[in-house]
Design a protein around this motif. Structure first.
Motif, short mmCIF file in Angstrom:
data_model
loop_
_atom_site.label_atom_id
_atom_site.label_comp_id
_atom_site.label_asym_id
_atom_site.label_seq_id
_atom_site.Cartn_x
_atom_site.Cartn_y
_atom_site.Cartn_z
N VAL A 37 0.83 -1.20 0.00
CA VAL A 37 0.00 0.00 0.00
C VAL A 37 0.87 1.25 0.00
O VAL A 37 0.54 2.25 -0.66
CB VAL A 37 -0.96 -0.01 1.21
CG1 VAL A 37 -1.69 1.33 1.33
CG2 VAL A 37 -1.98 -1.14 1.06
N ARG A 90 0.71 4.16 -2.80
CA ARG A 90 0.55 5.59 -2.52
C ARG A 90 1.69 6.42 -3.11
O ARG A 90 1.49 7.59 -3.45
CB ARG A 90 0.49 5.80 -1.01
CG ARG A 90 -0.83 5.35 -0.39
CD ARG A 90 -0.78 5.33 1.11
NE ARG A 90 -2.11 5.12 1.69
CZ ARG A 90 -2.30 4.61 2.89
NH1 ARG A 90 -1.26 4.23 3.64
NH2 ARG A 90 -3.54 4.45 3.35
N ASP A 114 2.98 5.84 -5.94
CA ASP A 114 2.85 5.68 -7.39
C ASP A 114 3.94 4.78 -7.95
O ASP A 114 4.37 4.95 -9.10
CB ASP A 114 2.87 7.04 -8.09
CG ASP A 114 2.39 6.94 -9.54
OD1 ASP A 114 1.55 6.08 -9.81
OD2 ASP A 114 2.87 7.72 -10.39
N ASP A 127 -7.91 6.81 1.34
CA ASP A 127 -7.31 7.41 0.14
C ASP A 127 -7.16 6.42 -1.00
O ASP A 127 -6.52 6.74 -2.01
CB ASP A 127 -5.96 8.04 0.48
CG ASP A 127 -4.97 7.01 1.03
OD1 ASP A 127 -5.44 5.99 1.56
OD2 ASP A 127 -3.76 7.24 0.93
N CYS A 128 -7.72 5.24 -0.87
CA CYS A 128 -7.60 4.22 -1.92
C CYS A 128 -8.95 3.54 -2.16
O CYS A 128 -9.80 3.51 -1.27
CB CYS A 128 -6.58 3.14 -1.54
SG CYS A 128 -4.87 3.72 -1.39
N SER A 155 -5.21 3.10 -6.46
CA SER A 155 -5.34 4.53 -6.23
C SER A 155 -6.51 5.10 -7.02
O SER A 155 -6.75 4.69 -8.16
CB SER A 155 -4.05 5.25 -6.63
OG SER A 155 -4.25 6.65 -6.65
#
Length: 322
Positions: free
Chosen positions: A156, A160, A162, A177-178, A296
């Motif tokens: 994860v 986050r 990228d 946030d995902c 994401s």
């Protein structure tokens, strides 16, 4: 008569000259290439499906802008000047690159080519995840797959940052946030050495395993395995111990076979027979282990969407008989 080179265009805001190439219409270049190919304005116009006057005017304007004579006109057609030959060779290469870029971008937008970076807890032959990725590669051969194995937390974090496009983890995480989606489930099984007193049973319970030495990994699903053992054996007597090792999954199972202790794994792991190890289902495990996809909200590529759609399709197919 020598042609007069056009004065350079000036950017009114910065006062700097504007590159000539940035203001030459692509149509002028295409029509110039057609004339160079056919060495005849009329034939070039017919091939492009435009009027003769359009081709003639565009080529003439281009020559005036460049200050260079590209073609020598004669009664039967035209021929390239030396300067025109060099110009056409370079423009043809540039147009080919532009055409390739357009086609590649179109293929990437449709999910026909590109790259997909996938984080996994493990990739076990014949498991659901291995089947999913194998089928995806068959259906989308133009997509380059990059695989990274790590713990759920590390995966994860890379997502986050990228560095990954999608990760598959054990459990059903709720991350603000995902995006996440439960994809498939697997029963939990105990891995015991063949010499274990319970090895000949059809199943075991958590109470049976109280007091055992459990083995867990630092990587992969090791942290989640550790937490699950603690949860299931809390308050049971005699107390169990949990030993953690920085080894691969296969090494940990080999340690089980050698009598170092026992461990718990998802059913997919039992698809790979390990010498000296037996796998027994739990009679009192309340529900199978869920596995989820996490990605994401900024990842909107077609390649990722195709993978999720295939995962949903395969997940429904597996769940249907139940």
């Amino acid at each position: 008569m020598r042609r007069r080179r056009s004065a350079p265009m000036i950017d009114c805001r910065s006062g700097t000259p504007i590159a000539l190439g940035s203001r030459i219409p692509l149509a002028s270049l295409i029509q110039t290439l057609a004339v160079a190919e056919h060495l005849n304005f009329r034939h070039a116009a017919n091939a492009l499906g435009v009027s003769l006057s359009s081709v003639s005017a565009r080529v003439k304007t281009l020559e005036e802008d460049l200050g260079i004579l590209l073609f020598e006109r004669h009664a039967r057609g035209v021929r390239l000047t030396e300067a025109g030959r060099h110009f056409v060779e370079l423009v043809a290469a540039g147009v080919d690159q532009l055409d390739h870029a357009v086609k590649t971008a179109s293929m990437a937008a449709s999910g026909e080519c590109g790259r997909l970076r996938i984080g996994v807890h493990a990739l076990i032959p014949r498991s659901f995840l291995a089947g999913l990725i194998g089928r995806y590669r068959n259906e989308h051969p133009g997509i380059e797959i990059e695989m990274t194995e790590s713990t759920a937390r590390e995966a994860v974090m890379q997502l986050r940052a990228d560095r990954l496009d999608i990760v598959f983890v054990a459990g059903s995480p709720e991350l603000p946030d995902c995006h996440s989606r439960r994809i498939w489930t697997e029963p939990l099984v105990a891995a015991l050495p063949e010499q274990h007193p319970f090895a000949n049973r059809n199943a075991v319970t958590w109470a049976d395993l109280a007091g055992e030495t459990f083995l867990a990994r630092h990587g992969g699903t090791g942290p989640q395995v550790h937490d699950h053992i603690v949860l299931r054996l809390a308050g049971r007597w005699p107390a169990s111990s949990i030993q953690r090792f920085d080894v691969e999954r296969g090494t940990l199972l080999s340690m089980v076979g050698q009598g170092f202790g026992i461990t718990i794994v998802s059913a997919a792991t039992s698809l790979q027979p390990t010498s000296g190890v037996v796998f027994l289902p739990f009679a009192d495990e309340p529900e199978p282990v869920a596995f989820s996809a996490v990605w994401s909200p900024f990842s909107q590529g077609t390649a990722l969407r195709n993978l999720l759609e295939l995962a949903n399709k395969m997940g429904r197919t597996i769940a249907a008989p139940e």
